[in-house]
Design an enzyme around this catalytic site. Structure first.
Site, PDB file in Angstrom:
ATOM      1  N   TYR A 105       7.249  21.322 -24.041  1.00  0.00           N
ATOM      2  CA  TYR A 105       7.846  23.158 -24.059  1.00  0.00           C
ATOM      3  C   TYR A 105       7.301  23.397 -26.105  1.00  0.00           C
ATOM      4  O   TYR A 105       6.508  24.360 -26.565  1.00  0.00           O
ATOM      5  CB  TYR A 105       8.866  23.646 -23.687  1.00  0.00           C
ATOM      6  CG  TYR A 105       9.445  25.204 -24.360  1.00  0.00           C
ATOM      7  CD1 TYR A 105       8.504  26.539 -23.242  1.00  0.00           C
ATOM      8  CD2 TYR A 105      10.194  25.757 -25.254  1.00  0.00           C
ATOM      9  CE1 TYR A 105       8.475  27.727 -23.144  1.00  0.00           C
ATOM     10  CE2 TYR A 105      10.482  26.635 -25.558  1.00  0.00           C
ATOM     11  CZ  TYR A 105       9.623  28.237 -24.396  1.00  0.00           C
ATOM     12  OH  TYR A 105       9.848  29.382 -24.275  1.00  0.00           O
TER      13      TYR A 105
ATOM     14  N   GLY B 210       2.385  37.540 -17.476  1.00  0.00           N
ATOM     15  CA  GLY B 210       3.628  37.612 -17.212  1.00  0.00           C
ATOM     16  C   GLY B 210       4.909  38.484 -16.965  1.00  0.00           C
ATOM     17  O   GLY B 210       5.719  38.659 -17.803  1.00  0.00           O
TER      18      GLY B 210
HETATM   19  P1  NAP Z   1      10.632  34.035 -17.361  1.00  0.00           P
HETATM   20  O1  NAP Z   1      11.604  34.600 -17.563  1.00  0.00           O
HETATM   21  O2  NAP Z   1      10.399  33.091 -16.419  1.00  0.00           O
HETATM   22  O3  NAP Z   1       9.061  34.943 -16.373  1.00  0.00           O
HETATM   23  C1  NAP Z   1       8.110  34.675 -16.600  1.00  0.00           C
HETATM   24  C2  NAP Z   1       6.760  34.962 -16.340  1.00  0.00           C
HETATM   25  O4  NAP Z   1       5.880  34.055 -16.592  1.00  0.00           O
HETATM   26  C3  NAP Z   1       7.181  35.493 -15.273  1.00  0.00           C
HETATM   27  O5  NAP Z   1       6.259  37.023 -14.805  1.00  0.00           O
HETATM   28  C4  NAP Z   1       5.400  34.423 -14.536  1.00  0.00           C
HETATM   29  O6  NAP Z   1       5.270  35.238 -13.283  1.00  0.00           O
HETATM   30  C5  NAP Z   1       4.851  34.995 -15.484  1.00  0.00           C
HETATM   31  N1  NAP Z   1       3.987  33.098 -15.339  1.00  0.00           N
HETATM   32  C6  NAP Z   1       4.475  31.911 -15.900  1.00  0.00           C
HETATM   33  N2  NAP Z   1       3.276  31.489 -14.532  1.00  0.00           N
HETATM   34  C7  NAP Z   1       2.434  31.698 -15.120  1.00  0.00           C
HETATM   35  C8  NAP Z   1       1.399  31.597 -14.695  1.00  0.00           C
HETATM   36  N3  NAP Z   1       0.096  30.728 -14.721  1.00  0.00           N
HETATM   37  N4  NAP Z   1       0.157  32.351 -15.139  1.00  0.00           N
HETATM   38  C9  NAP Z   1       0.912  34.155 -14.949  1.00  0.00           C
HETATM   39  N5  NAP Z   1       1.249  34.293 -15.379  1.00  0.00           N
HETATM   40  C10 NAP Z   1       2.781  33.471 -15.146  1.00  0.00           C
HETATM   41  O7  NAP Z   1      10.465  34.310 -18.656  1.00  0.00           O
HETATM   42  P2  NAP Z   1      11.343  34.644 -20.127  1.00  0.00           P
HETATM   43  O8  NAP Z   1      12.494  33.596 -20.503  1.00  0.00           O
HETATM   44  O9  NAP Z   1      10.623  35.984 -19.895  1.00  0.00           O
HETATM   45  O10 NAP Z   1      10.523  34.143 -20.599  1.00  0.00           O
HETATM   46  C11 NAP Z   1       8.571  34.999 -21.423  1.00  0.00           C
HETATM   47  C12 NAP Z   1       7.977  33.826 -22.925  1.00  0.00           C
HETATM   48  O11 NAP Z   1       9.222  34.395 -23.641  1.00  0.00           O
HETATM   49  C13 NAP Z   1       7.512  33.121 -22.209  1.00  0.00           C
HETATM   50  O12 NAP Z   1       6.878  32.343 -23.435  1.00  0.00           O
HETATM   51  C14 NAP Z   1       8.782  31.795 -23.604  1.00  0.00           C
HETATM   52  O13 NAP Z   1       8.475  30.742 -23.740  1.00  0.00           O
HETATM   53  C15 NAP Z   1       9.011  33.043 -24.030  1.00  0.00           C
HETATM   54  N6  NAP Z   1      10.385  32.899 -24.392  1.00  0.00           N
HETATM   55  C16 NAP Z   1      11.675  33.217 -23.968  1.00  0.00           C
HETATM   56  C17 NAP Z   1      13.092  33.291 -24.305  1.00  0.00           C
HETATM   57  C18 NAP Z   1      14.608  33.294 -23.463  1.00  0.00           C
HETATM   58  O14 NAP Z   1      15.251  32.962 -24.390  1.00  0.00           O
HETATM   59  N7  NAP Z   1      13.897  33.959 -22.505  1.00  0.00           N
HETATM   60  C19 NAP Z   1      13.127  32.491 -25.735  1.00  0.00           C
HETATM   61  C20 NAP Z   1      11.992  32.466 -26.427  1.00  0.00           C
HETATM   62  C21 NAP Z   1      10.630  32.174 -26.261  1.00  0.00           C
HETATM   63  P3  NAP Z   1       5.346  35.340 -12.138  1.00  0.00           P
HETATM   64  O15 NAP Z   1       6.809  35.323 -11.428  1.00  0.00           O
HETATM   65  O16 NAP Z   1       4.674  36.253 -10.624  1.00  0.00           O
HETATM   66  O17 NAP Z   1       5.062  33.843 -11.066  1.00  0.00           O
END
Ligand code: NAP
Length: 242
Positions: A152, A8
């Site tokens: 989640y 991701g």
């Molecule tokens: P995001 O901006 O929504 O990006 C999600 C990423 O995951 C994208 O690159 C997407 O790829 C990829 N993805 C989704 N489904 C997938 C699949 N089936 N196979 C491969 N790749 C997949 O999310 P983010 O906020 O950066 O979050 C990243 C991680 O941090 C997650 O695990 C999230 O739970 C965790 N997190 C985030 C926050 C926050 O505040 N943002 C806080 C705590 C934890 P495509 O776009 O190419 O489909």
């Protein structure tokens, strides 16, 4: 040259991690599911910063066969895999009484099972190498739950259990397995939050401000390089968990 595969990595936190590892001179595997152009832009940015060892690896992490092929492709390309960051994640928020089977399954399939397939395949390579680091990107929701995202919270709590179990099993191969709980970052995933909700989240922080992305990337890289730390959970913000 050390290698890292970040799932991701086309957007959000994964993208920032890919750029940070790229700046640090790692060969970087940029995994994505749908956003090909965005993933290629991440690779391009790493190249333009002077590191030509970056490549996209398309794969839906829900598909264990494709995951195996992806890890094989990384090893064909760079001969080894030093670091896996299980970062790919999704949300399908809904309160429990309204949550569909699909919303439950989607989140478990990507955030937990997908991470397990990647960890298992990476462990095959790393156990042969007798070295490696796996970092699972979890969430504070794992520790305290949330309203309207039980799927989640459960997936991320599962990831913490997986981290601890894998650390115990894989330590004999000198593989470290740790979990990192990011703070709040305004990525696409967080876009659904209203301004009021964001203010509420910020107010929960003892320091009165959310985490900078550099604080997170620095910690992930430190954990990836530390060969004495495994089975640990790192919370990268100032929200105090009761
Ligand atoms: P995001 O901006 O929504 O990006 C999600 C990423 O995951 C994208 O690159 C997407 O790829 C990829 N993805 C989704 N489904 C997938 C699949 N089936 N196979 C491969 N790749 C997949 O999310 P983010 O906020 O950066 O979050 C990243 C991680 O941090 C997650 O695990 C999230 O739970 C965790 N997190 C985030 C926050 C926050 O505040 N943002 C806080 C705590 C934890 P495509 O776009 O190419 O489909």
């Amino acid at each position: 040259m050390k290698t890292v595969l970040i799932t991701g990595a086309s957007r959000g936190i994964g993208r920032e991690l890919a750029l940070a590892f790229g700046r640090a001179g790692y060969a970087v595997g940029v995994n994505y599911q749908k956003e090909k152009a965005a993933a290629e832009a991440v690779v391009q940015e790493i190249w333009e910063a002077g590191n030509k060892e970056a490549e996209v690896f398309p794969c839906d992490v829900r598909d264990s066969l494709r995951v195996r092929q992806m890890i094989d492709a990384v090893v064909v390309r760079w001969k080894r895999l030093d670091v896996l960051v299980n970062n790919a994640g999704i949300t399908r928020d809904r309160t429990i009484l309204k949550m569909t089977n699909g919303e439950w399954n989607d989140v478990i399939d990507v955030n937990l099972s997908g991470a397990f397939w990647c960890l298992r395949e990476a462990a095959r390579v790393m156990s042969r190498q007798k070295s490696g680091a796996v970092i699972n990107i979890a969430s504070i929701m794992a520790a305290r739950g949330g309203f309207g995202n039980a799927n989640y919270a459960a997936a991320k709590a599962g990831l913490i259990g997986l981290t601890k179990g894998a650390a115990r099993e894989l330590g004999r191969f000198h593989i470290t397995v740790n979990a990192v709980l990011p703070g709040f970052h305004a990525t696409d995933m967080a876009a659904a939050l209203s301004e009021e909700q964001r203010e509420r989240v910020t107010a929960e922080h003892a320091l009165g401000h959310t985490t900078q992305i550099e604080d997170l990337t620095r910690l992930v890289m430190e954990v990836a390089q530390n060969t004495s730390v495994s089975g640990q959970i790192f919370n990268i913000d100032s929200r105090v968990i009761a």
